[in-house]
Design an enzyme around this catalytic site. Structure first.
Site, mmCIF file in Angstrom:
data_model
loop_
_atom_site.group_PDB
_atom_site.id
_atom_site.type_symbol
_atom_site.label_atom_id
_atom_site.label_comp_id
_atom_site.label_asym_id
_atom_site.label_seq_id
_atom_site.Cartn_x
_atom_site.Cartn_y
_atom_site.Cartn_z
ATOM 1 C CG ASN A 145 2.949 8.654 10.578
ATOM 2 O OD1 ASN A 145 2.192 9.302 11.306
ATOM 3 N ND2 ASN A 145 3.362 9.099 9.397
ATOM 4 C CE LYS A 203 0.999 8.142 6.881
ATOM 5 N NZ LYS A 203 1.129 8.004 5.458
ATOM 6 C CG HIS A 237 5.348 11.995 6.728
ATOM 7 N ND1 HIS A 237 4.524 12.070 5.633
ATOM 8 C CD2 HIS A 237 5.461 10.675 7.036
ATOM 9 C CE1 HIS A 237 4.150 10.833 5.298
ATOM 10 N NE2 HIS A 237 4.708 9.971 6.133
ATOM 11 C CD GLU A 249 1.156 11.484 4.415
ATOM 12 O OE1 GLU A 249 0.884 11.652 5.619
ATOM 13 O OE2 GLU A 249 1.158 10.357 3.873
ATOM 14 C CD GLU A 269 8.055 7.336 5.601
ATOM 15 O OE1 GLU A 269 7.476 6.346 6.047
ATOM 16 O OE2 GLU A 269 7.541 8.472 5.600
ATOM 17 N N GLY A 326 1.786 4.284 1.089
ATOM 18 C CA GLY A 326 0.362 3.987 0.910
ATOM 19 C C GLY A 326 0.007 3.383 -0.438
ATOM 20 C CB SER A 366 3.909 -0.128 0.908
ATOM 21 O OG SER A 366 3.056 0.826 0.314
HETATM 22 P P1 PGA Z 1 2.449 3.535 4.759
HETATM 23 O O1 PGA Z 1 2.892 4.981 5.287
HETATM 24 O O2 PGA Z 1 3.104 2.517 5.640
HETATM 25 O O3 PGA Z 1 0.962 3.536 4.873
HETATM 26 O O4 PGA Z 1 2.926 3.419 3.335
HETATM 27 C C1 PGA Z 1 4.183 5.201 5.748
HETATM 28 C C2 PGA Z 1 4.340 6.646 6.137
HETATM 29 O O5 PGA Z 1 3.738 7.526 5.506
HETATM 30 O O6 PGA Z 1 5.066 6.955 7.102
#
Ligand code: PGA
Length: 247
Positions: free
Chosen positions: A19, A21, A99, A101, A169, A175, A211
């Site tokens: 992803n 983003k 997601h 976000e 997730e 993150g 992460s």
């Molecule tokens: P990350 O993000 O691997 O940077 O923690 C995962 C995601 O948001 O899909």
């Protein structure tokens, strides 16, 4: 498409989804042009809309191209939106839906997410539906309750025979460098699979995200009921993502 996913699950192949983003560029895509993992895992890279065409052109053919969102509407006066059929026309095979976000920053509710999943399926693309609990929900021991509500609200009424991927997730892990314990991942994935089996007769792969990196990927993917990974930050670094795709 769903047959392919079934095969992956049977053959012990993992599904590794990047992803990107709101990151990436033509330069980064060119860096990935020689991407060549030694393992036969399924690799899907979800790029920003503006990079879809270049991704199709530049990335090696074995990599499937995904988007990170789409409209719940088919077409019409929805300025700035992109429909699932437009994505299909660009050669996209997968779309990340819901997601955290998008849920948090763009106020996407389970009901919006369920409409998006429907339109993605109608266009014969595979939705990668994200679910996960916040830190405070985890502290209050509400993880399973939250996940069940998200499943009930966003992917329950779709018919029993569909090609769908779920990504677990934990929001507090995204993150942050924090990852649940192996046992927590194991128990949560089992719970999600049991819940999904009430609605679907097809095999629904459940990915872990939050992460995931080149160091923890082998450990996480060896946990029972983890069918692959959804990777944010570490998917932007070619060597790290290569190590993850080889897990
Ligand atoms: P990350 O993000 O691997 O940077 O923690 C995962 C995601 O948001 O899909």
């Amino acid at each position: 498409m769903s047959n392919e996913l079934n095969l992956s699950a049977r053959d012990n192949c993992k599904i590794i989804v990047a992803n990107w983003k709101m990151n990436g560029s033509e330069t980064l895509l060119k860096d990935f042009a020689t991407f060549s993992p030694s393992k036969g895992n399924d690799v899907i890279i979800c790029v920003p809309f503006t990079l879809l065409d270049s991704a199709k052109e530049i990335l090696p053919n074995f990599i499937k191209i995904g988007a990170q969102n789409c409209s719940e509407e088919d077409k019409g006066a929805f300025t700035g939106e992109i429909s699932a059929s437009m994505l299909r026309e660009r050669g996209v095979t997968h779309v990340i839906i819901g997601h955290s976000e998008r849920r948090k920053l763009f106020s996407e509710t389970n009901s919006i997410i369920s409409k998006k999943v429907e339109t993605v399926l109608k266009n014969e693309l595979t939705p990668i539906v994200c679910i996960g609990e916040t830190r405070s929900e985890k502290k209050a021991n509400k993880t399973f309750q939250v996940l069940e509500k998200q499943i009930d609200g966003s992917i329950k009424n779709l018919g029993s025979h569909i090609g769908l991927i779920v990504a677990y997730e934990p929001i507090w892990a995204i993150g942050s460098g924090l990852v649940p314990s192996d046992n927590e991942i194991k128990e949560t994935h089992l719970h999600i699979k049991e819940k999904l089996s009430q609605f679907f007769t097809t095999y629904i792969p459940v990915l872990y995200g939050g992460s995931a990196n080149s160091e923890n990927c082998s450990k996480i993917t060896s946990i029972e009921n983890v069918d692959g990974l959804l990777v944010g930050g570490a998917s932007l670094k070619k060597q790290d993502f290569l190590a993850i795709c080889n897990c």
